[in-house]
Write a protein that holds these residues in place. Sequence first.
Motif, short mmCIF file in Angstrom:
data_model
loop_
_atom_site.label_atom_id
_atom_site.label_comp_id
_atom_site.label_asym_id
_atom_site.label_seq_id
_atom_site.Cartn_x
_atom_site.Cartn_y
_atom_site.Cartn_z
N GLY A 145 0.78 -1.24 0.00
CA GLY A 145 0.00 0.00 0.00
C GLY A 145 0.80 1.27 0.00
O GLY A 145 0.24 2.37 -0.07
N VAL A 146 2.12 1.15 0.06
CA VAL A 146 2.99 2.33 0.10
C VAL A 146 3.49 2.64 -1.32
O VAL A 146 4.07 1.76 -1.97
N PRO A 147 3.29 3.86 -1.82
CA PRO A 147 3.75 4.20 -3.17
C PRO A 147 5.26 4.05 -3.32
O PRO A 147 6.02 4.37 -2.39
N VAL A 148 5.68 3.54 -4.47
CA VAL A 148 7.10 3.37 -4.78
C VAL A 148 7.44 4.26 -5.96
O VAL A 148 6.75 4.23 -6.99
N ASP A 149 8.47 5.06 -5.82
CA ASP A 149 8.87 5.97 -6.88
C ASP A 149 9.70 5.23 -7.93
O ASP A 149 10.77 4.70 -7.63
N LEU A 150 9.21 5.19 -9.17
CA LEU A 150 9.92 4.54 -10.27
C LEU A 150 10.30 5.58 -11.31
O LEU A 150 9.54 6.50 -11.59
N THR A 151 11.49 5.41 -11.91
CA THR A 151 11.91 6.28 -12.99
C THR A 151 11.16 5.90 -14.27
O THR A 151 10.54 4.83 -14.36
N GLN A 152 11.24 6.76 -15.27
CA GLN A 152 10.57 6.49 -16.54
C GLN A 152 11.09 5.19 -17.16
O GLN A 152 10.32 4.40 -17.70
N GLN A 153 12.41 4.96 -17.08
CA GLN A 153 12.98 3.74 -17.65
C GLN A 153 12.52 2.50 -16.88
O GLN A 153 12.26 1.45 -17.48
N GLU A 154 12.44 2.62 -15.56
CA GLU A 154 11.98 1.49 -14.76
C GLU A 154 10.52 1.16 -15.06
O GLU A 154 10.15 -0.02 -15.15
N VAL A 155 9.71 2.18 -15.23
CA VAL A 155 8.31 1.97 -15.61
C VAL A 155 8.23 1.27 -16.96
O VAL A 155 7.44 0.33 -17.15
N ALA A 156 9.06 1.70 -17.90
CA ALA A 156 9.04 1.12 -19.24
C ALA A 156 9.42 -0.37 -19.21
O ALA A 156 8.76 -1.20 -19.85
N VAL A 157 10.45 -0.71 -18.45
CA VAL A 157 10.87 -2.12 -18.34
C VAL A 157 9.79 -2.95 -17.67
O VAL A 157 9.41 -4.03 -18.14
N MET A 158 9.27 -2.44 -16.56
CA MET A 158 8.24 -3.16 -15.82
C MET A 158 6.99 -3.36 -16.68
O MET A 158 6.41 -4.46 -16.71
N THR A 159 6.57 -2.32 -17.37
CA THR A 159 5.37 -2.42 -18.21
C THR A 159 5.55 -3.46 -19.30
O THR A 159 4.64 -4.27 -19.56
N TYR A 160 6.70 -3.46 -19.94
CA TYR A 160 6.92 -4.43 -21.03
C TYR A 160 6.94 -5.85 -20.50
O TYR A 160 6.36 -6.76 -21.12
N LEU A 161 7.57 -6.08 -19.37
CA LEU A 161 7.61 -7.43 -18.80
C LEU A 161 6.21 -7.88 -18.37
O LEU A 161 5.85 -9.05 -18.56
N VAL A 162 5.41 -6.98 -17.82
CA VAL A 162 4.05 -7.33 -17.42
C VAL A 162 3.19 -7.65 -18.64
O VAL A 162 2.39 -8.59 -18.63
N HIS A 163 3.37 -6.88 -19.70
CA HIS A 163 2.61 -7.15 -20.93
C HIS A 163 3.04 -8.47 -21.58
O HIS A 163 2.31 -9.00 -22.42
N ASN A 164 4.21 -8.97 -21.21
CA ASN A 164 4.70 -10.24 -21.74
C ASN A 164 4.89 -11.25 -20.61
O ASN A 164 5.81 -12.07 -20.64
#
Length: 219
Positions: A145-164
């Motif tokens: 429940g605690v927000p985690v600060d992610l950089t734009q590159q980290e979001v991009a990597v995470m999003t792609y892995l989740v989509h795959n």
Amino acid sequence: MRILLAEDEVALCDQIRRVLAAEGRAVDVAHDGDEAAFLGATEPYDAIILDLGLPRRDGLSILKDWRSQGIDIPVLILTARDGWSQRVDGLDAGADDYLTKPFHMSELAARIRAILRRRMPSADPVFRKGSLEFDTRTGRATVEGVPVDLTQQEVAVMTYLVHNIGRMVSRMELSEHIYSYDGDRDSNTIAVFVARLRRKLGPDLIRTVRGRGYSIDAD
């Protein structure tokens, strides 16, 4: 996730690029039909925004060529307000969605998120694993429940892995989908982003197979 934006209005391109970049998307811009046709046929995009009224070559003929070549990248077409026949032709030619000019940037971003989500194994845009929640629409993450600060590159990597999810993704594939055409595609930095994601979101979240790449397991 990497997007091709084929649009000849420079000011509109800048607006769209800023909105998509804020959501962690890498955006390549093509200002004419020839460039759009080339990039769409040679680069591994996750989605394409295609204006049908491009100079040099019209968007409809480009879309037909892509589909005839077996290129199944999701396409959102942009048309003028009175271009209802173009919208019909575009959808018949293989477009996944359309948007009529002028439009709100928030609607365009939502339609791109919807197009990308259709390719996910799960229809739920929020990925959950243990105490982690990651929203693929916004790039926001929380742990217990605690927000985690992610950089734009980290979001991009995470999003792609989740989509795959459940599939092994190589460093090279990740770099091709998180960097723009003119970006510095150093696949070695992917390991840095993965290490940061493990530190922030959980050490067991991303699995590594030496020589093959990374994956997030479905279960």
